[in-house]
Design an enzyme around this catalytic site. Structure first.
Site, PDB file in Angstrom:
ATOM      1  N   GLY A   9      -1.507   8.970  51.389  1.00 13.76           N
ATOM      2  CA  GLY A   9      -3.142   8.506  51.660  1.00 13.76           C
ATOM      3  C   GLY A   9      -2.885   7.915  53.088  1.00 13.76           C
ATOM      4  N   GLY A  12      -6.153   6.704  55.049  1.00 18.54           N
ATOM      5  CA  GLY A  12      -7.279   6.076  54.421  1.00 18.54           C
ATOM      6  C   GLY A  12      -7.481   4.548  55.179  1.00 18.54           C
ATOM      7  N   GLN A  13      -8.329   3.697  54.508  1.00 17.22           N
ATOM      8  CA  GLN A  13      -8.485   2.376  55.175  1.00 17.22           C
ATOM      9  C   GLN A  13      -7.502   1.498  55.272  1.00 17.22           C
ATOM     10  OE1 GLN A  13     -11.345  -0.215  52.936  1.00 17.22           O
ATOM     11  NE2 GLN A  13     -11.974  -1.319  54.921  1.00 17.22           N
ATOM     12  N   ASP A  35      -1.044  12.638  54.362  1.00 15.85           N
ATOM     13  CA  ASP A  35      -2.401  12.792  53.930  1.00 15.85           C
ATOM     14  C   ASP A  35      -2.659  14.123  53.522  1.00 15.85           C
ATOM     15  OD1 ASP A  35      -5.421  12.149  53.442  1.00 15.85           O
ATOM     16  OD2 ASP A  35      -4.726  10.345  54.171  1.00 15.85           O
ATOM     17  N   TYR A 143     -13.544   4.715  38.393  1.00 13.33           N
ATOM     18  CA  TYR A 143     -12.400   4.030  39.133  1.00 13.33           C
ATOM     19  C   TYR A 143     -11.729   3.033  38.415  1.00 13.33           C
ATOM     20  CZ  TYR A 143     -10.337   1.810  43.206  1.00 13.33           C
ATOM     21  OH  TYR A 143      -9.364   1.039  44.147  1.00 13.33           O
ATOM     22  N   LYS A 147      -7.939   2.848  37.167  1.00 23.92           N
ATOM     23  CA  LYS A 147      -7.052   1.744  37.656  1.00 23.92           C
ATOM     24  C   LYS A 147      -6.468   0.862  36.213  1.00 23.92           C
ATOM     25  CE  LYS A 147      -6.650   2.028  42.219  1.00 23.92           C
ATOM     26  NZ  LYS A 147      -5.597   2.537  42.619  1.00 23.92           N
ATOM     27  N   ILE A 173     -11.864  -5.037  50.755  1.00 21.54           N
ATOM     28  CA  ILE A 173     -11.001  -5.271  51.807  1.00 21.54           C
ATOM     29  C   ILE A 173     -12.053  -5.001  52.918  1.00 21.54           C
ATOM     30  CG2 ILE A 173      -8.987  -4.211  53.258  1.00 21.54           C
ATOM     31  CD1 ILE A 173      -8.345  -5.489  50.455  1.00 21.54           C
TER      32      ILE A 173
END
Length: 317
Positions: A9, A12-13, A35, A143, A147, A173
């Site tokens: 990943g 991603g950001q 990715d 989500y 988690k 973030i």
């Protein structure tokens, strides 16, 4: 001998900036970015890159063997707002990717794992102020559920199979380098872009929505710090609370107005407001500060200055 790292990943950001920093520390050739697509050409062309589906166990295993990987940062996930639109896809990606990596580490093929959790593990029954490390976790989003369950599995694999997995609960973030990926705190990135481009912003959260946030530099610092700590010093194997600054859309707008006086903001809460209302307004991260000397560097004013300075360069070169 330097670690051989795989970032899943990486486009991603967080993954984008984490990849860059880890390559600075460990050397470009020792950090393999991966990715499911190649949309981030700057990252793809900056060093070793593999197209990799985080849901494909054999593909991950083969990649680890061929590149002699011993450390994995699993950054692939469907975030809170996107997860509510595609709940089964969120469950599939967020859970199965974690199991794949944990099971590789169970065989001792992988020595160390970083897996990010989130403040989304908390819910409306969680104490909202100074949310403690150990508290009620009854998330209301897919989500958050993934988690929360992921945290339990991380601790289980550590206790049962001695898998060295480390985790932190990220707040929202904020970064000027990569756009956010569908989270409820995305407004705090979008607002800076719109301030530079249009001088105005319509927030999808109400003006008094107080949420824990963090500048990307601090998030990357925390991620690298926790992975550098001797295993014996870590007392939490589910996920550490992590905190830096908490503010409202109104607060961030006022900090922008201090530098762009003509900036205006309006409010039109949408479905993300309900998600935000279920999360804490501030986090107690004293355990992280004790166990691995965590500390943050950026307050709201410094973050706003950094964001506006860099976005000005991007939009008005």
């Amino acid at each position: 001998m330097s670690s051989k790292i795989l970032i899943i990943g990486a486009c991603g950001q967080i993954g984008t900036e984490l990849t860059t920093k880890l390559r600075e520390i460990h050397g470009v050739d020792n950090v393999v970015a991966s990715d499911i697509n190649t949309r981030n050409l700057e990252l793809v062309n900056a060093g070793p890159f593999v197209i990799l589906d985080a849901k494909n166990f054999n593909a991950i295993k083969d990649c680890c063997i061929s590149h002699k990987i011993d450390t994995i940062y699993l950054m692939a996930a469907l975030l809170s707002a996107t997860g509510e639109k595609y709940p089964m896809e969120a469950w599939d990606l967020n859970m199965n990717s974690l199991f794949h990596v944990l099971n590789l580490a169970k065989t001792k093929q992988i020595k160390k794992i970083f897996w990010p959790s989130s403040i989304a593990v908390f819910g409306p029954t969680t104490p909202r102020e100074h949310t403690p490390q150990h508290t009620i976790c009854e998330p209301t989003t897919v989500y958050g559920i993934t988690k929360q369950v992921g945290e339990r599995w991380c601790e289980y694999y550590y206790n049962k199979y001695d898998v060295d997995v480390r985790s932190i609960r990220y707040p929202g973030i904020i970064s000027h380098k990569a756009m956010p990926g569908g989270g409820t705190t995305d407004y705090a990135v979008e607002i800076y872009h719109e301030a530079i481009k249009k001088g105005k912003y319509e927030s999808f959260l109400s003006e008094k929505t107080h949420l824990p946030m963090m500048f990307m530099d601090d998030a990357i610092k925390a991620t690298i710090d926790i992975m550098s700590v001797p295993s014996k010093d870590l007392t939490i194997r589910s996920s550490y609370n992590l905190s830096a600054i908490s503010f409202t859309p109104e607060d961030i707008a006022n900090s922008i107005k201090a530098e762009i006086p003509h900036f205006t903001i309006t409010y039109k809460p949408d479905f993300r407001q309900e998600i935000a209302d279920s999360w804490p307004s501030s986090i107690d991260d004293s355990v992280a500060r004790k166990d691995w000397n965590w500390s943050h560097d950026f307050n709201l004013e410094r973050m706003t200055s950094e964001m506006l300075t860099n976005l000005n360069k991007k939009y008005k070169p």
